[in-house]
Design a protein around this motif. Structure first.
Motif, mmCIF file in Angstrom:
data_model
loop_
_atom_site.group_PDB
_atom_site.id
_atom_site.type_symbol
_atom_site.label_atom_id
_atom_site.label_comp_id
_atom_site.label_asym_id
_atom_site.label_seq_id
_atom_site.Cartn_x
_atom_site.Cartn_y
_atom_site.Cartn_z
ATOM 1 N N THR A 77 0.824 -1.205 0.000
ATOM 2 C CA THR A 77 0.000 0.000 0.000
ATOM 3 C C THR A 77 0.864 1.262 0.000
ATOM 4 O O THR A 77 0.573 2.215 -0.722
ATOM 5 C CB THR A 77 -0.946 0.003 1.222
ATOM 6 O OG1 THR A 77 -1.706 -1.211 1.212
ATOM 7 C CG2 THR A 77 -1.899 1.172 1.179
ATOM 8 N N SER A 78 1.925 1.247 0.798
ATOM 9 C CA SER A 78 2.787 2.433 0.854
ATOM 10 C C SER A 78 3.557 2.629 -0.445
ATOM 11 O O SER A 78 3.764 3.761 -0.874
ATOM 12 C CB SER A 78 3.735 2.357 2.049
ATOM 13 O OG SER A 78 4.626 1.279 1.907
ATOM 14 N N ALA A 80 2.455 1.931 -3.320
ATOM 15 C CA ALA A 80 1.479 2.448 -4.277
ATOM 16 C C ALA A 80 1.125 3.903 -3.978
ATOM 17 O O ALA A 80 0.381 4.536 -4.730
ATOM 18 C CB ALA A 80 0.223 1.588 -4.266
ATOM 19 N N GLY A 81 1.639 4.433 -2.866
ATOM 20 C CA GLY A 81 1.385 5.828 -2.510
ATOM 21 C C GLY A 81 0.004 6.061 -1.937
ATOM 22 O O GLY A 81 -0.476 7.194 -1.907
ATOM 23 N N LYS A 82 -0.646 5.011 -1.463
ATOM 24 C CA LYS A 82 -1.992 5.133 -0.894
ATOM 25 C C LYS A 82 -1.907 5.307 0.620
ATOM 26 O O LYS A 82 -0.946 4.891 1.255
ATOM 27 C CB LYS A 82 -2.813 3.882 -1.212
ATOM 28 C CG LYS A 82 -3.043 3.645 -2.680
ATOM 29 C CD LYS A 82 -3.841 2.374 -2.877
ATOM 30 C CE LYS A 82 -4.054 2.059 -4.342
ATOM 31 N NZ LYS A 82 -4.754 0.772 -4.513
ATOM 32 N N LEU A 83 -2.954 5.905 1.173
ATOM 33 C CA LEU A 83 -3.072 6.025 2.620
ATOM 34 C C LEU A 83 -3.619 4.723 3.182
ATOM 35 O O LEU A 83 -4.381 4.004 2.522
ATOM 36 C CB LEU A 83 -3.997 7.177 2.997
ATOM 37 C CG LEU A 83 -3.505 8.572 2.645
ATOM 38 C CD1 LEU A 83 -4.569 9.606 3.002
ATOM 39 C CD2 LEU A 83 -2.211 8.883 3.378
ATOM 40 N N ILE A 84 -3.267 4.443 4.415
ATOM 41 C CA ILE A 84 -3.735 3.229 5.085
ATOM 42 C C ILE A 84 -4.754 3.630 6.142
ATOM 43 O O ILE A 84 -4.480 4.478 6.984
ATOM 44 C CB ILE A 84 -2.562 2.475 5.726
ATOM 45 C CG1 ILE A 84 -1.610 1.976 4.635
ATOM 46 C CG2 ILE A 84 -3.058 1.322 6.580
ATOM 47 C CD1 ILE A 84 -0.332 1.373 5.150
ATOM 48 N N ASP A 85 -5.926 3.034 6.076
ATOM 49 C CA ASP A 85 -6.962 3.236 7.085
ATOM 50 C C ASP A 85 -6.593 2.353 8.278
ATOM 51 O O ASP A 85 -6.758 1.134 8.242
ATOM 52 C CB ASP A 85 -8.327 2.858 6.519
ATOM 53 C CG ASP A 85 -9.467 3.066 7.499
ATOM 54 O OD1 ASP A 85 -9.212 3.280 8.703
ATOM 55 O OD2 ASP A 85 -10.627 3.008 7.053
#
Length: 128
Positions: A77-78, A80-85
């Motif tokens: 996830t990181s 991919a540059g996405k935030l983690i809930d």
């Protein structure tokens, strides 16, 4: 002293601070963390054999697998540059650990495949 209090005399320390029971979901209210007195003693006596040193060692396989899944998920996830809930992520991690250690299910709730497992749907219904 700690061994005496936490192991040998633990049955004498069942009266603890009251939790705020209004915010606890219905199915969880009678659980060990929220009951007191004789009901707490009975539940702890029933559950105690499940948490021996050898049984906890056997749970390590399931917990390690879930930790590896969590690390891979966070890494993917990181990258991919996405935030983690955090709530969703660690809730899924906890569910995977409970499914593995308590029921022997191999789940990976972290992977959002679009289809929820029956186990995941029922678990969410319990705490909703």
């Amino acid at each position: 002293i700690l061994k005496e209090v936490f192991i040998k005399q633990f049955q004498n320390f069942h009266t603890r601070a009251e939790a705020v029971v209004e915010v606890i979901p219905g199915p969880l209210k009678p659980s060990l963390a929220f009951v007191h007195g004789q009901q707490w003693k009975r539940q702890r006596h029933t559950m105690n054999p499940s948490f021996t040193a050898s049984k906890l060692k056997n749970m390590n396989i399931f917990i390690s697998r879930c930790c590896n899944n969590l690390i891979q998920f966070i890494d993917k996830t990181s990258k991919a540059g996405k935030l983690i809930d955090a709530k969703k992520t660690f809730g899924a991690f906890a569910l995977d650990v409970i499914a593995g250690t308590g029921f022997g299910f191999e789940t990976n709730s972290l992977e959002d495949s679009g289809e929820k497992s029956v186990f995941l749907e029922n678990a969410q219904a319990v705490v909703s």
